[in-house]
Design a protein around this motif. Structure first.
Motif, PDB file in Angstrom:
ATOM      1  N   ALA A  43      45.042  39.855  42.874  1.00 14.93           N
ATOM      2  CA  ALA A  43      46.205  39.514  42.058  1.00 14.93           C
ATOM      3  C   ALA A  43      46.855  40.763  41.468  1.00 14.93           C
ATOM      4  N   VAL A  44      46.028  41.699  41.006  1.00 14.30           N
ATOM      5  CA  VAL A  44      46.563  42.948  40.443  1.00 14.30           C
ATOM      6  C   VAL A  44      47.308  43.730  41.508  1.00 14.30           C
ATOM      7  N   SER A  53      40.852  38.658  41.053  1.00  8.70           N
ATOM      8  CA  SER A  53      41.669  39.407  40.090  1.00  8.70           C
ATOM      9  C   SER A  53      42.169  40.713  40.707  1.00  8.70           C
ATOM     10  N   LEU A  87      35.729  35.707  40.800  1.00 16.44           N
ATOM     11  CA  LEU A  87      36.892  35.881  39.918  1.00 16.44           C
ATOM     12  C   LEU A  87      37.309  37.347  39.854  1.00 16.44           C
ATOM     13  N   ALA A  88      36.315  38.246  39.878  1.00 17.85           N
ATOM     14  CA  ALA A  88      36.631  39.681  39.829  1.00 17.85           C
ATOM     15  C   ALA A  88      37.392  40.101  41.084  1.00 17.85           C
TER      16      ALA A  88
END
Length: 616
Positions: A168-169, A165, A161-162
């Protein structure tokens, strides 16, 4: 009793295995940049070098997290995917003169269509990269990370997930832009392939223009329509009563890779490859048009000419036919239909290229013809010759019982100039320094010479044709030639060229010719949307409020391009902020209404439809 030495856990990885798995991201980085033809220690700046390594570490780490105890399989798949992407980039760079963009992966069908004309034999860079890739796979398989993953299921989920993320960022927030990650870098600046690829992916999403809402676009439409209606009301009856010849045939020829290199100070050849074009007889309008693309992306040149929309407002590398054309869209075919023309699109190659079959249907063409419809096919190399193409155009106008609007995209001059072109007269030679800079260039210029001869024959036929005929011909883009070749043409390297000089690389010739009297003009420089409007006006087609607005804007800003603007007084502005407020407002209006046309236009919206009251 002597102490026993502590034994390593039964499934602990060997030091060699640990080293290989930690070094694999660096290995992939080196392989990729070999295929990107880069000396990674010299050409990439330190921050870009670090950014690339972080991307590779992220990929391998994510694979390790997701694969669990199958880390060897995860690492081998990651290495293979990265190598395949790097190999595709290598061929894109070799044949298109630019690195791979994310949207190129959507156009694989078109690439495969023309691959047969290119020399796909591996070069030295590829052989070195293939050897290193084979070595990496061997090491990953020979020294596996044995045993179960040391990470618990919860830890794998959290780390996955990190990483997701982070992606995505980078792709969907403003943080990278705030940190100075820009969409465009000078061609001389190598930011590393993977880093450049993800920067391109980040900027490949089409965002709404600043301050755009559907309501503001509709208000802008109403304002423009009111202003134009007032002008129409003030027109005199005498002006409205002016008439001109209405052509029976309107023929548009978008000639593949046709370019006029006499615009470059360093060009020198044994003869002028465009000798007929440069001495055009009869009634004609000539000049240069600025293409949205270089080296490929033909469909975007078509899109601009036919729709009057500008690709400068679309993400770089995108292909409008495949990404933004998903509903019926007003085009020149619709404007021709309003004047009772039968509209026909003809391309003597595969129908599958650039999604043309669907695109032409959505653009309103009544009929489409492709390579299987070519009569008495004659080839230069692998492609139908321009002379054969033009003979087919003549047959089409001769057999038509209706007024005909014919849009033709040629194929003769397509890239792959290393291939020996059978049936090509190779009498033209280049200056020795140009031939040395790009040994394939002479083939290209002899193809241009053949195109010029075919044009002479075409106009000779229609000069004696009793039917009034209007012909527009233009090049879609310049071919991919080496950077060393362009350094000689310009007389300076890329980083020393001005913004206006850089636009020369996107410049191609055009003509509008008729076998009846039309206004004679020469030396024009226009964008491709403006060229389409100019042809429609010369043919006597009606305008829409949209094209009428664009015509006024192009009088002030003849070229609106991704890499700059040319103004009517001949000055150049590198970006929108360099324009005065009035011109900046014009560009904003273009962008807002184009976005509205693409995403919020309804069938009842008359702003984009031809209107007889707005005819020339």
């Amino acid at each position: 009793m002597p102490k026993e030495k502590p034994r390593a856990p039964e499934h602990a990885p060997s030091p060699m295995a640990s080293f290989i798995y930690r070094f694999a991201p660096v290995f992939s980085f080196i392989i990729t940049e070999l295929l990107n033809r880069t000396d990674t220690h010299i050409a990439i700046r330190p921050l870009a070098f670090l950014a690339n390594l972080l991307w590779y570490l992220a990929f391998y780490f994510l694979a390790s997290v997701l694969s669990g105890s199958h880390r060897r399989i995860g690492a081998c798949i990651t290495a293979s995917v990265l190598f395949l992407l790097a190999l595709i980039n290598h061929y894109t760079l070799r044949f298109r003169g630019r690195t791979l963009a994310p949207s190129d992966l959507l156009h694989s069908g078109t690439a495969l269509n023309v691959a047969r004309s290119y020399d796909l034999a591996p070069d030295g860079w590829q052989l070195a990269a293939i050897a290193l890739f084979a070595l990496l796979l061997f090491l990953l398989i020979r020294f596996p990370m044995r045993g179960p993953s040391p990470m618990t299921a919860v830890r794998r989920i959290v780390l996955s997930l990190a990483l997701l993320s982070f992606f995505a960022v980078f792709l969907f927030t403003s943080i990278p832009a705030d940190l100075g990650v820009s969409e465009n870098a000078p061609q001389s600046e190598n930011r590393g392939f993977i880093n450049e690829f993800f920067i391109s992916l980040r900027y490949s999403f089409l965002h709404k223009p600043d301050h755009y809402t559907e309501e503001t676009a509709e208000a802008l439409q109403e304002e423009i329509m009111e202003e134009m209606d007032e002008v129409l009301d003030e027109s005199t009856e005498a002006e409205a009563g002016l008439t001109a010849v209405s052509p029976v045939n309107v023929i548009v020829i978008m000639n593949e890779s046709l370019a006029d290199y006499s615009v470059f100070p360093g060009f020198s050849a044994s003869e002028d490859p465009l000798s007929f074009y440069h001495s055009l007889p009869g009634h004609c309008i000539t000049g240069y048009t600025v293409s949205p693309v270089y080296g490929g992306g033909t469909a975007n040149a078509e899109y601009e000419f036919l729709t009057a929309n500008s690709c400068s407002f679309l993400p770089e590398g995108s292909i409008a036919y495949q990404e933004y054309l998903d509903s019926e869209t007003p085009s020149m075919a619709d404007f021709a239909r309003e004047e009772d023309y039968h509209s026909l699109a003809f391309h003597p190659f595969l129908a599958s290229s650039w999604n043309r079959e669907e695109a032409y249907a959505l653009l309103g063409f009544d009929e489409q013809l492709y390579e299987e419809s070519v009569s008495d096919a004659a080839f230069i190399g692998s492609y139908v010759s321009d002379a054969c193409d033009y003979r087919n155009l003549i047959r089409m106008t001769e057999s038509s019982t209706d007024k005909l609007f014919l849009f033709n995209v040629t194929i003769q001059n397509h890239g792959g100039y290393e291939e020996e072109r059978e049936n090509l007269d190779t009498v033209l030679t280049l200056a020795p320094e140009l031939t040395e800079a790009d040994p394939q260039a002479e083939t290209y210029f002899n193809l241009v010479r053949a195109s010029d001869k075919a044009l002479e024959e075409l106009l000779a036929y229609y000069a004696t044709c009793p039917e009034p005929t209007l012909i527009c011909l233009f090049g879609d883009h310049q071919p991919t030639l080496s950077e060393e070749f362009y350094d000689i043409l310009y007389g300076k390297p890329e980083e020393e060229r001005s913004g206006r000089e850089k636009l020369l690389r996107y410049t191609t010739p055009f003509l509008i010719w008729a076998n009846y009297e039309i206004p004679v003009q020469s030396g024009l420089t226009v964008s491709m949307p403006e060229l389409g409007i100019l042809l429609a006006d010369t043919a006597g087609f009606s305008r829409s409020y949209y094209t009428a607005m664009l015509a006024e804007i192009y009088e002030e800003l003849p070229v609106i391009h991704r890499y700059g603007f040319l103004t009517k007084d001949g000055s150049f502005a590198s970006d929108r902020d360099s324009l005065n407020s009035a011109r900046c407002k014009m560009v904003d209006a273009c962008e807002i209404l184009q976005y509205h046309s693409l995403f919020d236009r309804t069938p009842e919206d008359t702003f984009y439809q031809p209107d007889e009251a707005l005819g020339e």
